[in-house]
Write a protein that holds these residues in place. Structure first.
Motif, short mmCIF file in Angstrom:
data_model
loop_
_atom_site.label_atom_id
_atom_site.label_comp_id
_atom_site.label_asym_id
_atom_site.label_seq_id
_atom_site.Cartn_x
_atom_site.Cartn_y
_atom_site.Cartn_z
N ARG A 1 0.83 -1.21 0.00
CA ARG A 1 0.00 0.00 0.00
C ARG A 1 0.87 1.27 0.00
NH1 ARG A 1 -1.04 4.37 0.11
NH2 ARG A 1 -2.66 5.54 1.19
N GLU A 2 1.90 1.26 0.85
CA GLU A 2 2.67 2.48 1.04
C GLU A 2 3.60 2.77 -0.15
OE1 GLU A 2 3.62 2.93 5.38
OE2 GLU A 2 1.67 3.70 4.83
N SER A 3 3.85 1.77 -0.97
CA SER A 3 4.75 1.98 -2.11
C SER A 3 3.99 2.43 -3.36
CB SER A 3 5.47 0.68 -2.47
OG SER A 3 6.07 0.11 -1.36
N MET A 4 2.71 2.61 -3.24
CA MET A 4 1.91 2.86 -4.44
C MET A 4 2.30 4.16 -5.15
SD MET A 4 -1.81 1.40 -4.76
CE MET A 4 -1.08 -0.18 -4.45
N SER A 5 2.53 5.25 -4.39
CA SER A 5 2.95 6.50 -5.02
C SER A 5 4.32 6.34 -5.66
CB SER A 5 3.04 7.63 -3.99
OG SER A 5 1.77 7.95 -3.53
N GLU A 6 5.22 5.71 -4.92
CA GLU A 6 6.58 5.49 -5.41
C GLU A 6 6.56 4.68 -6.72
OE1 GLU A 6 9.32 6.65 -3.78
OE2 GLU A 6 10.59 5.84 -5.38
N ALA A 7 5.73 3.65 -6.75
CA ALA A 7 5.65 2.79 -7.93
C ALA A 7 5.13 3.58 -9.13
CB ALA A 7 4.73 1.60 -7.65
N GLN A 8 4.18 4.47 -8.87
CA GLN A 8 3.63 5.28 -9.96
C GLN A 8 4.69 6.20 -10.54
OE1 GLN A 8 -0.22 6.98 -8.45
NE2 GLN A 8 -0.59 6.95 -10.65
N LYS A 9 5.57 6.67 -9.65
CA LYS A 9 6.66 7.54 -10.08
C LYS A 9 7.53 6.82 -11.12
CE LYS A 9 9.42 10.67 -7.30
NZ LYS A 9 10.02 10.92 -6.00
N HIS A 10 7.83 5.54 -10.86
CA HIS A 10 8.68 4.76 -11.77
C HIS A 10 7.99 4.53 -13.10
CE1 HIS A 10 11.87 3.85 -8.91
NE2 HIS A 10 10.95 3.59 -8.01
N GLU A 11 6.68 4.58 -13.10
CA GLU A 11 5.91 4.25 -14.30
C GLU A 11 5.82 5.44 -15.26
OE1 GLU A 11 5.04 1.31 -14.97
OE2 GLU A 11 3.60 1.51 -16.59
N GLY A 12 6.27 6.62 -14.82
CA GLY A 12 6.17 7.82 -15.66
C GLY A 12 5.34 8.87 -14.95
N ALA A 13 4.94 9.90 -15.70
CA ALA A 13 4.23 11.03 -15.10
C ALA A 13 2.87 10.60 -14.56
CB ALA A 13 4.04 12.12 -16.14
N SER A 14 2.42 11.30 -13.52
CA SER A 14 1.05 11.06 -13.07
C SER A 14 0.42 12.37 -12.62
CB SER A 14 0.97 10.01 -11.97
OG SER A 14 1.85 10.31 -10.94
N ILE A 15 -0.86 12.45 -12.84
CA ILE A 15 -1.66 13.61 -12.41
C ILE A 15 -2.42 13.16 -11.18
CG2 ILE A 15 -3.54 15.16 -13.06
CD1 ILE A 15 -2.62 14.94 -15.96
N LYS A 16 -2.28 13.93 -10.08
CA LYS A 16 -2.78 13.43 -8.80
C LYS A 16 -3.90 14.29 -8.22
CE LYS A 16 1.47 11.15 -7.78
NZ LYS A 16 2.04 10.27 -6.80
N HIS A 17 -4.83 13.64 -7.60
CA HIS A 17 -5.91 14.34 -6.90
C HIS A 17 -6.11 13.69 -5.55
CE1 HIS A 17 -6.73 14.47 -11.26
NE2 HIS A 17 -6.94 15.75 -11.01
N ASP A 18 -6.13 14.52 -4.53
CA ASP A 18 -6.32 14.01 -3.16
C ASP A 18 -7.70 14.49 -2.73
OD1 ASP A 18 -6.06 13.53 -0.37
OD2 ASP A 18 -5.30 15.58 -0.13
N VAL A 19 -8.71 13.67 -2.96
CA VAL A 19 -10.08 14.15 -2.79
C VAL A 19 -10.86 13.28 -1.81
CG1 VAL A 19 -10.11 15.10 -5.13
CG2 VAL A 19 -10.91 12.76 -4.76
N SER A 20 -11.97 13.83 -1.33
CA SER A 20 -12.86 13.00 -0.51
C SER A 20 -14.30 13.22 -0.95
CB SER A 20 -12.71 13.32 0.97
OG SER A 20 -13.13 14.64 1.24
N VAL A 21 -15.07 12.16 -0.81
CA VAL A 21 -16.52 12.23 -1.04
C VAL A 21 -17.16 11.41 0.08
CG1 VAL A 21 -16.37 12.49 -3.57
CG2 VAL A 21 -16.49 10.20 -2.60
N PRO A 22 -18.47 11.58 0.30
CA PRO A 22 -19.10 10.73 1.30
C PRO A 22 -18.85 9.25 0.96
CG PRO A 22 -20.59 12.48 0.61
CD PRO A 22 -19.40 12.54 -0.31
#
Ligand SMILES: Cc1cc2nc3c(=O)[nH]c(=O)nc-3n(C[C@H](O)[C@H](O)[C@H](O)COP(=O)(O)OP(=O)(O)OC[C@H]3O[C@@H](n4cnc5c(N)ncnc54)[C@H](O)[C@@H]3O)c2cc1C
Length: 466
Positions: A324-345
């Protein structure tokens, strides 16, 4: 004497640096999205030094940016316009510890605060991936969330008292450890989540809890996010509300981790479209493993979950969390990513994900959504990876369009465009689109009152007034 010389004097001989090599790592954030510059890095060691520094900044109208561990994800800690940089890293003492409270300085690394609590046989539950480098001051200034919010709340729920230096250098000593204190406005809360725009936090009294005596972690496979929402409710009921973390992950996220992060392995034999990492903890010894085992068997029997494994040992628990904790790091290796830190009910998560993933495809065909995160808090890191073989620059050029569309959708579901990372500069210009005019007015009025010369982290959260 020049303002810079006055500031150096106020910080003391070891309290500043003009060395480009030493300053460089403080000027760029984790993703390399924001880069700043500064003539001077200040590293005070005491509250009195911070107070003297801010008094000079206030008098000379000199802008200053507080920085903790520099792990913030919205550019809040970067001196983008050549401001003075104020690192709290040398203010890292644990001042005192008692069964109910830990008083530490703002530059204390989160993991050190956790260790200090543990050494006193107590528990400080704030936990996030960069806990080895982020600081208590940064955590409070961003009202950090992390993996235990479901059970213990956000950073703001874990604070009993604060010490803050105001823009004009006055010290607000609110380092109380009272559980009840209704003596007027709760001023400490004003600085929590304010991203260094209203004052500089120099110390905090943090709430401590019973150290978990039982902890069990499960990795559960399921067909869709709707099943995950239902599973959470079932596990909370079965454990009497002891689920402390409930993290959603899509198959693509797990595949990226397995491909890019060493020493990781798929915990289950058969691939599944979605997974939940679930943790339950109890301050008293109890058979959590058996409770989870029984309930998970029942959910598999009902077809809600399709497979599950329990960690059983500390090593296996760590291995599951690593996924779980490596997910951001793994995405970094895969190339660019556009990120959104959002919440909904929470109930709206399945429909939000369905519509959001379809929306992404209409904006950048082939873009790969990797939505994961704290489903138990309604908080999804709605991250999108560049299409396979796609051009990183061209993809990142679509950040604004993508974010506007995603944030509009979040707003439609009654959600928030920043669940835990804050506003910084990244979401500053979008904020007025989603907050009411009255809310924006009150925020601006607060800023004007607390920092009349606009010296504290200018341009973060709010567009500076002319
Ligand atoms: C891989 C990764 C995973 C992450 N996961 C999470 C997560 O799960 N949950 C979450 O909430 N965040 C997460 N974050 C974001 C980040 O770690 C948090 O925002 C953290 O609380 C920032 O702490 P810091 O000490 O690094 O602060 P910094 O990045 O240095 O600063 C953050 C903000 O706080 C201000 N600030 C810092 N110290 C002070 C102070 N003493 N007084 C006043 N203002 C101050 C800065 O000016 C800036 O605006 C993640 C980041 C990374 C890189």
């Amino acid at each position: 004497m020049s303002t810079l010389d006055r500031l150096k004097n106020a910080a003391g001989p070891k309290g500043f640096s003009e060395d480009a090599a030493e300053i460089a790592p403080h000027l760029v954030e984790w993703r390399g999205k924001y880069k700043g510059h500064t003539p001077l890095l200040l590293k005070p060691q005491t509250t009195a030094e911070v107070s003297a520094i801010l008094a000079i900044c206030h008098e000379t109208h000199t802008a200053i940016v507080p920085q903790g561990g520099n792990t913030g994800l919205v550019g809040g800690q970067i001196p983008l316009d050549g401001e003075i940089l104020l690192s709290l890293s040398r203010m890292n003492r644990i001042r005192s510890i008692e069964p109910g409270a830990l008083i530490c300085e703002a530059g204390t690394i989160l993991a050190d605060a956790q260790r200090a609590a543990d050494a006193a046989e107590r528990y400080f539950p704030l936990s996030l991936a960069p806990e080895g480098s982020c600081t208590i001051g940064g955590n409070l200034s961003t009202n950090a969330g992390g993996v235990n919010v479901l059970r213990y709340g956000n950073a703001r729920d874990l604070v009993l008292g604060l010490e803050v230096v105001l823009a004009d250098g006055r010290v607000l000593d609110m380092l109380r450890t009272l559980r009840k204190d209704n003596t007027g406005y709760d001023l400490k809360q004003m600085f929590i989540g304010a991203e260094g725009t209203l004052g500089v936090i120099t110390a905090a009294a943090l709430k401590l809890f019973a150290r978990p005596q039982a902890r069990e972690t499960a990795f559960v496979a399921m067909r869709d996010p709707a099943a995950a929402v239902e599973l959470l409710a079932r596990l909370q009921a079965a454990t009497g509300g002891l689920v402390s973390a409930f993290e959603l992950m899509p198959r693509i996220g797990l595949e990226l981790v397995l491909a890019h992060i060493p020493q990781t392995a798929d915990p289950l034999a058969t691939p599944s479209p979605w997974y939940a990492l679930v943790e339950a903890t109890s301050g008293a010894a109890m058979p959590l493993r058996e409770t989870l085992e029984t309930e998970l068997a029942r959910t598999i029997g009902d077809g809600l979950a399709t497979d599950a494994t329990l960690a059983g040992s500390d090593a296996r628990q760590a291995a599951l969390w690593r996924l779980r904790e490596s997910m951001s790091e793994a995405q970094k290796h895969e190339g660019a990513s556009i990120k959104h830190d959002v919440s909904v009910p929470i109930r709206a998560i399945p429909e939000f994900l369905k519509q959001g993933m379809a929306l992404v495809e209409t904006i950048v065909p082939g873009a790969r959504p990797v939505p994961f995160g704290h489903l138990g808090d309604g908080n999804i890191h709605f991250n999108i990876s560049v299409p396979k073989g796609g051009n990183n620059e061209a993809f990142l050029a679509r950040w604004e369009d993508m974010s506007r569309a995603v944030h509009d959708l979040v707003h439609h579901f009654g959600g928030s465009i920043s669940a835990e990372h804050g506003i910084g500069v990244m979401k500053r210009d979008d904020l007025p689109l989603y907050k009411s005019a009255a809310e924006m007015d009150v925020m601006r009025a607060l800023k004007k009152t607390m920092d009349p010369h606009g010296i504290l982290n200018p341009g973060k959260i709010l567009i500076p007034s002319p």
